[in-house]
Motif scaffolding. Sequence first.
Motif, PDB file in Angstrom:
ATOM      1  N   UNK A 194     -47.762 111.869  25.527  1.00  0.00           N
ATOM      2  CA  UNK A 194     -48.833 111.171  25.047  1.00  0.00           C
ATOM      3  C   UNK A 194     -48.659 110.076  24.085  1.00  0.00           C
ATOM      4  N   UNK A 195     -49.255 108.954  24.175  1.00  0.00           N
ATOM      5  CA  UNK A 195     -48.822 107.917  23.315  1.00  0.00           C
ATOM      6  C   UNK A 195     -49.466 108.208  21.938  1.00  0.00           C
ATOM      7  N   UNK A 196     -48.931 107.905  20.692  1.00  0.00           N
ATOM      8  CA  UNK A 196     -49.498 108.094  19.574  1.00  0.00           C
ATOM      9  C   UNK A 196     -50.845 107.312  19.090  1.00  0.00           C
ATOM     10  N   UNK A 197     -50.579 106.158  19.995  1.00  0.00           N
ATOM     11  CA  UNK A 197     -51.772 105.365  19.772  1.00  0.00           C
ATOM     12  C   UNK A 197     -53.018 105.787  20.488  1.00  0.00           C
ATOM     13  N   UNK A 198     -52.815 106.978  21.566  1.00  0.00           N
ATOM     14  CA  UNK A 198     -53.886 107.448  22.162  1.00  0.00           C
ATOM     15  C   UNK A 198     -54.362 108.732  21.750  1.00  0.00           C
ATOM     16  N   UNK A 199     -53.793 109.089  20.289  1.00  0.00           N
ATOM     17  CA  UNK A 199     -54.119 110.224  19.812  1.00  0.00           C
ATOM     18  C   UNK A 199     -53.219 111.494  19.968  1.00  0.00           C
ATOM     19  N   UNK A 200     -52.067 111.015  20.243  1.00  0.00           N
ATOM     20  CA  UNK A 200     -50.988 111.994  20.350  1.00  0.00           C
ATOM     21  C   UNK A 200     -50.205 112.532  19.223  1.00  0.00           C
ATOM     22  N   UNK A 201     -50.881 112.534  18.228  1.00  0.00           N
ATOM     23  CA  UNK A 201     -50.428 113.203  16.950  1.00  0.00           C
ATOM     24  C   UNK A 201     -49.668 112.348  16.001  1.00  0.00           C
TER      25      UNK A 201
ATOM     26  N   UNK B  18     -48.526 110.758  12.635  1.00  0.00           N
ATOM     27  CA  UNK B  18     -48.591 111.171  11.351  1.00  0.00           C
ATOM     28  C   UNK B  18     -49.232 109.803  10.449  1.00  0.00           C
ATOM     29  N   UNK B  19     -50.185 110.206   9.373  1.00  0.00           N
ATOM     30  CA  UNK B  19     -50.898 109.538   8.542  1.00  0.00           C
ATOM     31  C   UNK B  19     -51.741 108.346   9.270  1.00  0.00           C
ATOM     32  N   UNK B  20     -51.491 107.290   8.996  1.00  0.00           N
ATOM     33  CA  UNK B  20     -52.340 106.267   9.391  1.00  0.00           C
ATOM     34  C   UNK B  20     -51.640 105.427  10.861  1.00  0.00           C
ATOM     35  N   UNK B  21     -50.749 105.900  10.976  1.00  0.00           N
ATOM     36  CA  UNK B  21     -49.710 105.214  12.118  1.00  0.00           C
ATOM     37  C   UNK B  21     -50.489 105.093  13.284  1.00  0.00           C
ATOM     38  N   UNK B  22     -51.177 106.012  13.924  1.00  0.00           N
ATOM     39  CA  UNK B  22     -51.948 105.918  15.012  1.00  0.00           C
ATOM     40  C   UNK B  22     -52.902 104.864  15.195  1.00  0.00           C
ATOM     41  N   UNK B  23     -53.679 104.667  13.952  1.00  0.00           N
ATOM     42  CA  UNK B  23     -54.610 103.768  13.847  1.00  0.00           C
ATOM     43  C   UNK B  23     -53.759 102.210  13.761  1.00  0.00           C
ATOM     44  N   UNK B  24     -52.754 102.276  13.135  1.00  0.00           N
ATOM     45  CA  UNK B  24     -52.283 101.003  12.913  1.00  0.00           C
ATOM     46  C   UNK B  24     -51.400 100.549  14.505  1.00  0.00           C
ATOM     47  N   UNK B  25     -51.115 101.487  15.276  1.00  0.00           N
ATOM     48  CA  UNK B  25     -50.596 101.284  16.604  1.00  0.00           C
ATOM     49  C   UNK B  25     -51.655 100.968  17.478  1.00  0.00           C
ATOM     50  N   UNK B  26     -52.937 101.593  17.417  1.00  0.00           N
ATOM     51  CA  UNK B  26     -54.195 101.144  18.067  1.00  0.00           C
ATOM     52  C   UNK B  26     -54.381  99.633  17.948  1.00  0.00           C
ATOM     53  N   UNK B  27     -54.327  99.351  16.933  1.00  0.00           N
ATOM     54  CA  UNK B  27     -54.706  97.755  16.346  1.00  0.00           C
ATOM     55  C   UNK B  27     -53.496  96.856  16.788  1.00  0.00           C
ATOM     56  N   UNK B  28     -52.354  97.303  16.903  1.00  0.00           N
ATOM     57  CA  UNK B  28     -51.087  96.446  17.021  1.00  0.00           C
ATOM     58  C   UNK B  28     -51.439  95.695  18.328  1.00  0.00           C
TER      59      UNK B  28
END
Lengths: 156, 258
Positions: free
Chosen positions: B5-12, B14-24
């Motif tokens: 599962x992709x981190x940007x899709x809620x795959x766990x 760390x920190x704000x990295x998921x949000x940063x990836x989702x906006x990248x």
Amino acid sequence: MLQRFGVRAGDLEDMCQEVFVVVHQRLHTCDPSAKMTAWLYGICMRVASTHRRRAYRRYEHPDDATDAVAPASEGPERRAMAHQAQARLQAMLDEVELERRAVFVMFEVDEMSCAEIAEVVGIPIGTVHSRLYAARRDLTQVVARWRARESRGGTR
Amino acid sequence: MSDPVRWRDGGGAPGDLGALLADAPRSQPMSALDEARMAARIAGVAAAPVGASAAIVWLRRAGLASGVGVAVVVATLALSSGRARPPLPPGAHVPPAAAAPAGAHTESTPRETPNTLTPSPSGIVEVPVVPLAPSPVATPRDRRPTSRAAVRPPTPPAVTAPIAAPRPVDTMAAEAALLGRAQAALVNNPGEALARADEWASRFPRGQLAPEREFIAVDALQRLGRTGEARARGEAMIAMYPRSIYAARVRRILEGGR
């Protein structure tokens, strides 16, 4: 691909030209029966790696990367925040080894499948998985380091 | 083996990295304008002889493929996934500068200047023909116009008397042809290569391939044993184009390496 290796927007043209120069010089080493994508991937990685070590790496103009995230119509505040977030992500990725970084960006940002990545890079799918997990492990450590630094009042 | 599962899709993440990836933003493909500019920049490289004709076909394929994306391999991804155009067969259309035959004097050929970049039927974007202001004399500040400048709309001339519209000039194609001839002569006849470089400088003092030209001139002078002239010309070139990839190569030549 150069973007995935962390080459900033302002340097892309120059780096792209360097890739061509290397292609031109090394063309005789390319095996026509092998995958050209993998050969070019290797060249891009070496060019990006050299670029990463250079002292004069140009720092991007704030608008370079922001346009893709927040268009000018969104206003300066939103654009500033978007730029800040992108700069933070890039700085985190800069701490990851290049091969891992490229696989990570292809998977997480460009939403390519592991099979697609394996095809482009010219590696077995198992290696894609291992590089992806290694990049995730590295980034988890980076985030932990940053948190510790920020909790001590330091800044990046 | 299924993909994680992709981190940007809620795959766990760390920190704000998921949000940063989702906006990248995804890696950006080249715009038509970038593509044309890059094609112009690499035309000189592609025009140089590399040996077997099969190798040239490979190079052109590589060159055209890399024009699709900002980076070369973005396009090669497309070659395998079918998202972009396939490699061209030998003999297919190539950018005009790269395909210019030796001796072509296209700078005197009037052409229309397109306002937009239009892909040809083969999918290749034509490099726009750009009128350049006349510049009879090269000056020390006669810097090489960047390829970014080469695709800007022309500035109206500051004259009061009515004059004819400036004649469109495609210097890149002619320069690429001269580059090819100078490079071909460099190893066996450096005097000839130097003469070509000087002819090139006199015809196109504001040429778009000036760093390549000066690199050949310095190399030729060094091969002729005119080391003092080579050093002077090389140092001038480095001062004028310090960020050019050819600056590093000139330095190596002046230091005695190749």
